[in-house]
Design a protein around this motif. Structure first.
Motif, short mmCIF file in Angstrom:
data_model
loop_
_atom_site.label_atom_id
_atom_site.label_comp_id
_atom_site.label_asym_id
_atom_site.label_seq_id
_atom_site.Cartn_x
_atom_site.Cartn_y
_atom_site.Cartn_z
N ARG A 178 0.87 -1.18 0.00
CA ARG A 178 0.00 0.00 0.00
C ARG A 178 0.90 1.21 0.00
O ARG A 178 1.76 1.34 0.87
CB ARG A 178 -0.92 0.01 1.23
N GLU B 48 1.14 1.36 -8.87
CA GLU B 48 -0.27 1.00 -9.02
C GLU B 48 -1.08 1.36 -7.78
O GLU B 48 -2.19 1.90 -7.89
CB GLU B 48 -0.39 -0.50 -9.30
N SER B 49 -0.52 1.09 -6.60
CA SER B 49 -1.24 1.40 -5.37
C SER B 49 -1.45 2.90 -5.22
O SER B 49 -2.54 3.36 -4.84
CB SER B 49 -0.45 0.86 -4.17
N ARG C 291 -1.53 5.12 -7.63
CA ARG C 291 -2.44 5.58 -8.68
C ARG C 291 -3.90 5.25 -8.36
O ARG C 291 -4.81 6.06 -8.56
CB ARG C 291 -2.02 4.95 -10.01
N GLU C 292 -4.13 4.03 -7.85
CA GLU C 292 -5.50 3.56 -7.62
C GLU C 292 -5.95 3.67 -6.17
O GLU C 292 -7.10 3.38 -5.85
CB GLU C 292 -5.61 2.11 -8.09
N ARG C 293 -5.02 4.08 -5.30
CA ARG C 293 -5.31 4.27 -3.87
C ARG C 293 -5.94 3.02 -3.25
O ARG C 293 -7.00 3.05 -2.64
CB ARG C 293 -6.20 5.48 -3.65
N ARG C 294 -5.22 1.92 -3.41
CA ARG C 294 -5.68 0.65 -2.84
C ARG C 294 -4.49 -0.25 -2.56
O ARG C 294 -3.37 0.00 -3.04
CB ARG C 294 -6.63 -0.05 -3.82
N GLU C 295 -4.74 -1.28 -1.78
CA GLU C 295 -3.72 -2.29 -1.51
C GLU C 295 -3.58 -3.19 -2.74
O GLU C 295 -4.57 -3.62 -3.32
CB GLU C 295 -4.13 -3.13 -0.30
N VAL C 296 -2.32 -3.47 -3.12
CA VAL C 296 -2.04 -4.31 -4.28
C VAL C 296 -1.42 -5.62 -3.80
O VAL C 296 -0.44 -5.61 -3.04
CB VAL C 296 -1.08 -3.60 -5.26
#
Length: 407
Positions: free
Chosen positions: A207, A389-390, A392-397
């Motif tokens: 994250r 990616e985390s 950019r998308e504001r989420r846990e990857v």
């Protein structure tokens, strides 16, 4: 013509792909290894090629692919721009050459797979990450202590680095994330290798948030990442390259390469860049002056000096275990245990990049296993991509391609 891989050479003939700043730094230490002979180079710049031939008397090529086909080359050190790593590494491997590759390994996991497949199919050595600070001697000593069980199981890892990366001279592609620019691809692997080496290697999820704080330099200059390993252990990674605070202040102003630096020099890289380069073209020319045959050199220990005054370091790394904590010191590591604080001295390495050169040579000539093979560095790249990616998308990857450390 590919070399006969059934015969192990005692002298490894090395070609250099890309005569930029990385090669200028690396060449001086390659030349101190008695088992390596530099026999060829490739670069788009004619003046760099001519300088190389004048210095070494070897072959020179404009195209990396032509260098890879040379019968006078056993292995290729690839220091071309990041977006060409996969193309040039595969060309070398398909020509039967071993590969020492600058970080990052590539910009996609698919490109990593292509390199790994080519190396494994032909039985060749693929070593990525020139001198990654995850493999500095004090970090390896902390790993040794973790494996010994002396302090119990590791429970938490934190690593921070603040410096001036974004305000050293850069080309336009080094400020374009799509081409591997910014701190995630350039500096992130140092810290990711460190926490993975100490945490067992296998990351479950990431994250993160990134920062682009200078509108004139539109690539990530800072990031914070919360990393969770498969066993649930957490780690945090913090980096800023905006030339404000410098974590060398925590080391008594001993710099990354173990040399003293000017105290309270905050912002000097930014001021110097502003004074010397007033346009992208001037900045690119300034960057080129640090390359092979250029007029400038980064502040590093002299090649062949052997032992630096102090250990190389990369910010601060603090490891919490069940029975104590530890971090790097200038000359080893500090342990904060149940009996108090103590320092364990750690022998100095062979120069700034001597360790990775030795590892590469020994893997080819002496059949020794690599600590950081292609699969390891693919997993490190996966964490880099997850940070982006985390954020950019504001989420846990959640990650899929992690590998454990080699005991």
């Amino acid at each position: 013509m590919a070399p006969d891989l059934t015969k192990k050479p005692t002298i490894l003939r090395l070609g250099i792909a890309g005569l930029g700043q990385a090669a200028a730094s690396m060449l001086s230490e390659i030349l101190t290894h008695t088992g390596i002979q530099v026999t060829a180079a490739a670069d788009l710049r004619r003046e760099a090629r001519e300088r190389f031939v004048g210095d070494f008397g070897g072959e020179s090529y404009e195209r990396v692919e032509d260098l890879c086909r040379s019968p006078k080359v056993d292995a290729v050190y690839i220091a071309t721009p990041h977006q060409f790593h996969a193309q040039h590494a595969v060309a070398a491997l398909e020509s039967g050459k071993h590969v020492l590759l600058e970080k990052p390994m590539a910009l996609t996991l698919e490109d990593c797979d292509a390199m790994i497949e080519a190396a494994e199919r032909r039985g060749l050595t693929l070593l990525v990450g020139r001198g990654s600070h995850g493999f500095d001697a004090p970090v390896l000593k902390m790993r040794e202590i973790i494996l010994s069980g002396e302090l119990g199981r590791p429970a938490m890892i934190h690593t921070w680095h603040y410096g001036d990366f974004l305000y050293r001279p850069r080309t336009s592609e080094e400020l374009d994330t799509r081409l591997g620019g910014g701190v995630i691809f350039n500096q992130g692997p140092h810290q990711i290798d460190t926490v993975r080496l100490l945490g067992g290697g296998r990351v479950r999820s990431v994250r993160a948030m990134t920062g682009i704080w200078d509108p004139a330099r539109r690539s990530e200059g800072a990031f914070t990442a919360y990393v969770e390993f498969v066993d649930g252990m957490p780690a945090t990674i913090v980096y800023s390259g905006y030339d404000h605070f410098d974590t060398d202040e925590f080391h008594g102003w001993i710099g990354t390469y173990g040399l003293p630096k000017k105290p309270d020099h905050h912002g000097e890289a930014r001021k110097k860049l502003t004074a010397l380069a007033r346009s992208p073209e001037e900045e690119a020319a300034l960057k080129a002056s640090y390359g092979y045959g250029g007029t400038r050199r980064r502040e590093e220990p002299a090649a062949g000096a052997g032992l630096t005054p102090h250990h190389i370091h990369w910010g601060i790394t603090l490891v919490s275990c069940e029975k104590g904590e530890m971090r790097q010191s200038l000359d080893g590591i500090f342990i904060y245990g149940e009996e108090g604080k103590r320092e364990i001295p750690v022998p100095k390495g062979r120069g700034v990049r001597g360790g990775v050169i030795d590892e590469f040579y020994d893997a080819i000539v002496k059949d020794r296993d690599l600590l950081r093979d292609g699969r390891w560095e693919k997993a490190t790249l996966e964490v880099c991509l997850a940070i982006l990616e985390s954020a950019r998308e504001r989420r846990e990857v959640f990650l899929k391609h992690q590998v454990p450390t080699r005991d």
